[in-house]
Write a protein that holds these residues in place. Structure first.
Motif, mmCIF file in Angstrom:
data_model
loop_
_atom_site.group_PDB
_atom_site.id
_atom_site.type_symbol
_atom_site.label_atom_id
_atom_site.label_comp_id
_atom_site.label_asym_id
_atom_site.label_seq_id
_atom_site.Cartn_x
_atom_site.Cartn_y
_atom_site.Cartn_z
ATOM 1 N N LYS A 98 -40.612 9.176 -14.159
ATOM 2 C CA LYS A 98 -39.968 9.744 -15.341
ATOM 3 C C LYS A 98 -39.362 8.651 -16.219
ATOM 4 O O LYS A 98 -38.865 8.928 -17.294
ATOM 5 N N THR A 99 -39.371 7.422 -15.709
ATOM 6 C CA THR A 99 -38.815 6.300 -16.468
ATOM 7 C C THR A 99 -39.809 5.155 -16.525
ATOM 8 O O THR A 99 -40.731 5.067 -15.718
ATOM 9 N N GLU A 100 -39.576 4.298 -17.495
ATOM 10 C CA GLU A 100 -40.314 3.047 -17.633
ATOM 11 C C GLU A 100 -39.281 1.942 -17.526
ATOM 12 O O GLU A 100 -38.122 2.141 -17.904
ATOM 13 N N SER A 101 -39.668 0.796 -17.022
ATOM 14 C CA SER A 101 -38.711 -0.296 -16.921
ATOM 15 C C SER A 101 -39.335 -1.595 -17.403
ATOM 16 O O SER A 101 -40.556 -1.763 -17.366
ATOM 17 N N PHE A 102 -38.487 -2.488 -17.873
ATOM 18 C CA PHE A 102 -38.915 -3.814 -18.297
ATOM 19 C C PHE A 102 -37.705 -4.719 -18.300
ATOM 20 O O PHE A 102 -36.562 -4.261 -18.190
ATOM 21 N N PHE A 103 -37.949 -6.014 -18.373
ATOM 22 C CA PHE A 103 -36.883 -7.008 -18.383
ATOM 23 C C PHE A 103 -36.723 -7.581 -19.782
ATOM 24 O O PHE A 103 -37.703 -7.762 -20.504
ATOM 25 N N ILE A 104 -35.476 -7.882 -20.136
ATOM 26 C CA ILE A 104 -35.158 -8.540 -21.402
ATOM 27 C C ILE A 104 -34.581 -9.906 -21.051
ATOM 28 O O ILE A 104 -33.580 -9.985 -20.329
ATOM 29 N N ILE A 105 -35.217 -10.967 -21.545
ATOM 30 C CA ILE A 105 -34.767 -12.329 -21.277
ATOM 31 C C ILE A 105 -34.161 -12.894 -22.556
ATOM 32 O O ILE A 105 -34.799 -12.911 -23.603
ATOM 33 N N ASN A 106 -32.923 -13.358 -22.461
ATOM 34 C CA ASN A 106 -32.213 -13.953 -23.590
ATOM 35 C C ASN A 106 -32.372 -15.473 -23.506
ATOM 36 O O ASN A 106 -31.724 -16.125 -22.694
ATOM 37 N N LYS A 107 -33.221 -16.038 -24.348
ATOM 38 C CA LYS A 107 -33.463 -17.483 -24.352
ATOM 39 C C LYS A 107 -32.656 -18.189 -25.438
ATOM 40 O O LYS A 107 -33.048 -19.259 -25.884
ATOM 41 N N THR A 108 -31.556 -17.600 -25.865
ATOM 42 C CA THR A 108 -30.696 -18.231 -26.872
ATOM 43 C C THR A 108 -29.485 -18.851 -26.171
ATOM 44 O O THR A 108 -29.321 -18.725 -24.963
ATOM 45 N N ASP A 109 -28.614 -19.469 -26.956
ATOM 46 C CA ASP A 109 -27.395 -20.064 -26.400
ATOM 47 C C ASP A 109 -26.171 -19.167 -26.627
ATOM 48 O O ASP A 109 -25.046 -19.610 -26.468
ATOM 49 N N ARG A 110 -26.400 -17.897 -26.983
ATOM 50 C CA ARG A 110 -25.311 -16.947 -27.224
ATOM 51 C C ARG A 110 -25.590 -15.643 -26.484
ATOM 52 O O ARG A 110 -26.705 -15.375 -26.059
ATOM 53 N N THR A 111 -24.558 -14.797 -26.369
ATOM 54 C CA THR A 111 -24.694 -13.505 -25.705
ATOM 55 C C THR A 111 -25.429 -12.522 -26.607
ATOM 56 O O THR A 111 -25.072 -12.350 -27.767
ATOM 57 N N LEU A 112 -26.442 -11.873 -26.051
ATOM 58 C CA LEU A 112 -27.222 -10.869 -26.769
ATOM 59 C C LEU A 112 -26.477 -9.537 -26.689
ATOM 60 O O LEU A 112 -26.138 -9.074 -25.602
ATOM 61 N N THR A 113 -26.209 -8.914 -27.852
ATOM 62 C CA THR A 113 -25.459 -7.652 -27.881
ATOM 63 C C THR A 113 -26.294 -6.446 -28.283
ATOM 64 O O THR A 113 -25.846 -5.317 -28.147
ATOM 65 N N GLY A 114 -27.514 -6.663 -28.781
ATOM 66 C CA GLY A 114 -28.354 -5.530 -29.166
ATOM 67 C C GLY A 114 -29.736 -5.977 -29.599
ATOM 68 O O GLY A 114 -29.922 -7.120 -30.022
ATOM 69 N N VAL A 115 -30.695 -5.049 -29.465
ATOM 70 C CA VAL A 115 -32.075 -5.317 -29.846
ATOM 71 C C VAL A 115 -32.651 -4.059 -30.484
ATOM 72 O O VAL A 115 -32.416 -2.950 -30.004
ATOM 73 N N SER A 116 -33.401 -4.218 -31.567
ATOM 74 C CA SER A 116 -34.175 -3.133 -32.177
ATOM 75 C C SER A 116 -35.641 -3.493 -32.020
ATOM 76 O O SER A 116 -36.046 -4.596 -32.383
ATOM 77 N N LEU A 117 -36.442 -2.560 -31.474
ATOM 78 C CA LEU A 117 -37.837 -2.877 -31.233
ATOM 79 C C LEU A 117 -38.711 -1.642 -31.238
ATOM 80 O O LEU A 117 -38.229 -0.528 -31.057
ATOM 81 N N TYR A 118 -40.003 -1.871 -31.486
ATOM 82 C CA TYR A 118 -41.029 -0.855 -31.313
ATOM 83 C C TYR A 118 -41.734 -1.127 -29.998
ATOM 84 O O TYR A 118 -41.958 -2.286 -29.637
ATOM 85 N N ILE A 119 -42.111 -0.050 -29.307
ATOM 86 C CA ILE A 119 -42.999 -0.164 -28.157
ATOM 87 C C ILE A 119 -44.253 0.612 -28.519
ATOM 88 O O ILE A 119 -44.195 1.791 -28.838
ATOM 89 N N ALA A 142 -26.219 -15.788 -22.381
ATOM 90 C CA ALA A 142 -27.221 -16.796 -22.734
ATOM 91 C C ALA A 142 -28.011 -17.226 -21.500
ATOM 92 O O ALA A 142 -27.447 -17.483 -20.444
ATOM 93 N N GLY A 143 -29.342 -17.258 -21.634
ATOM 94 C CA GLY A 143 -30.207 -17.727 -20.568
ATOM 95 C C GLY A 143 -30.392 -16.760 -19.412
ATOM 96 O O GLY A 143 -31.008 -17.108 -18.416
ATOM 97 N N GLU A 144 -29.905 -15.530 -19.514
ATOM 98 C CA GLU A 144 -30.013 -14.577 -18.408
ATOM 99 C C GLU A 144 -30.976 -13.443 -18.725
ATOM 100 O O GLU A 144 -31.418 -13.277 -19.853
ATOM 101 N N THR A 145 -31.283 -12.650 -17.678
ATOM 102 C CA THR A 145 -32.236 -11.551 -17.765
ATOM 103 C C THR A 145 -31.578 -10.271 -17.289
ATOM 104 O O THR A 145 -30.793 -10.291 -16.338
ATOM 105 N N ARG A 146 -31.902 -9.150 -17.940
ATOM 106 C CA ARG A 146 -31.427 -7.830 -17.503
ATOM 107 C C ARG A 146 -32.592 -6.860 -17.535
ATOM 108 O O ARG A 146 -33.504 -6.978 -18.345
ATOM 109 N N LYS A 147 -32.529 -5.874 -16.638
ATOM 110 C CA LYS A 147 -33.556 -4.835 -16.564
ATOM 111 C C LYS A 147 -33.115 -3.639 -17.389
ATOM 112 O O LYS A 147 -31.957 -3.234 -17.344
ATOM 113 N N ALA A 148 -34.063 -3.059 -18.127
ATOM 114 C CA ALA A 148 -33.802 -1.845 -18.911
ATOM 115 C C ALA A 148 -34.694 -0.732 -18.382
ATOM 116 O O ALA A 148 -35.887 -0.942 -18.153
#
Length: 187
Positions: A98-119, A142-148
């Motif tokens: 019932k769900t889909e999952s993927f990882f978001i990798i932040n390759k910047t030097d700052r904290t990522l607070t939001g993303v807008s995207l098409y799938i 910065a430099g970390e990964t999270r699962k969505a």
């Protein structure tokens, strides 16, 4: 003549007793609603909130307080940041999920607070099956990964991601294309 004079006098009296106020014409603090959307807390462990909007709806993204937006590949336009510094990988969706999952990798030097995207969901020969727009609120250092984890578009459970485990029942494989529109970084 008497009627015209009486009407003019009544208008003058009304205007003099009830002066025009302009404050009712200007509303402060109200937002323009731009289409239907729903928000769900879908990943309690990583703290990622998701808003799904139909493709036909107008796209509007609120800026997270204390963040700035990156919306192109132009390094001179975005303080040296580019869209390709946020990577989407590890997509997974089995046929019965019932769900889909993927990882978001932040390759910047700052904290990522939001993303807008098409799938974009496509058959293996490239024919489009479905396309959705998402706004994810997150807190990825910065430099970390999270699962969505997001609710699946496949409500009849007849499709599976081609790299995921195949189901016992006959299903249809698909592939995905992530198309980031913008992302937000904390100052």
């Amino acid at each position: 003549m008497k009627n015209i004079l009486l009407k003019t006098l009544s208008v003058i009296l009304l205007v003099s007793f009830f002066p025009a106020q302009q404050s009712f014409a200007r509303k402060k603090g109200y937002r323009l609603k731009t289409g239907k959307s729903k928000t769900e807390k879908v990943n309690k462990h990583s703290g990622i909130d998701i808003t799904e909007t139909d493709v036909a709806d107008t796209i509007s993204q609120e800026m997270v307080a204390g963040s700035f937006m990156v919306a192109s590949q132009c390094e001179n336009c975005n303080n040296g940041y580019r869209l390709d510094q946020i990577v989407f990988t590890g997509f997974d969706k089995n046929q019965g999920n019932k769900t889909e999952s993927f990882f978001i990798i932040n390759k910047t030097d700052r904290t990522l607070t939001g993303v807008s995207l098409y799938i974009d969901y496509r058959t293996l020969d490239g024919r489009q099956l479905h396309k959705r727009f998402f706004k994810l609120s997150c807190n990825i250092p910065a430099g970390e990964t999270r699962k969505a984890d997001i609710p699946t578009w496949d409500t009849q459970h007849s499709f599976y991601y081609h790299k995921s485990k195949a189901a016992k029942h006959k299903g249809n494989p698909f592939e995905v294309i992530f198309d980031p529109i913008a992302y937000y970084l904390r100052f």
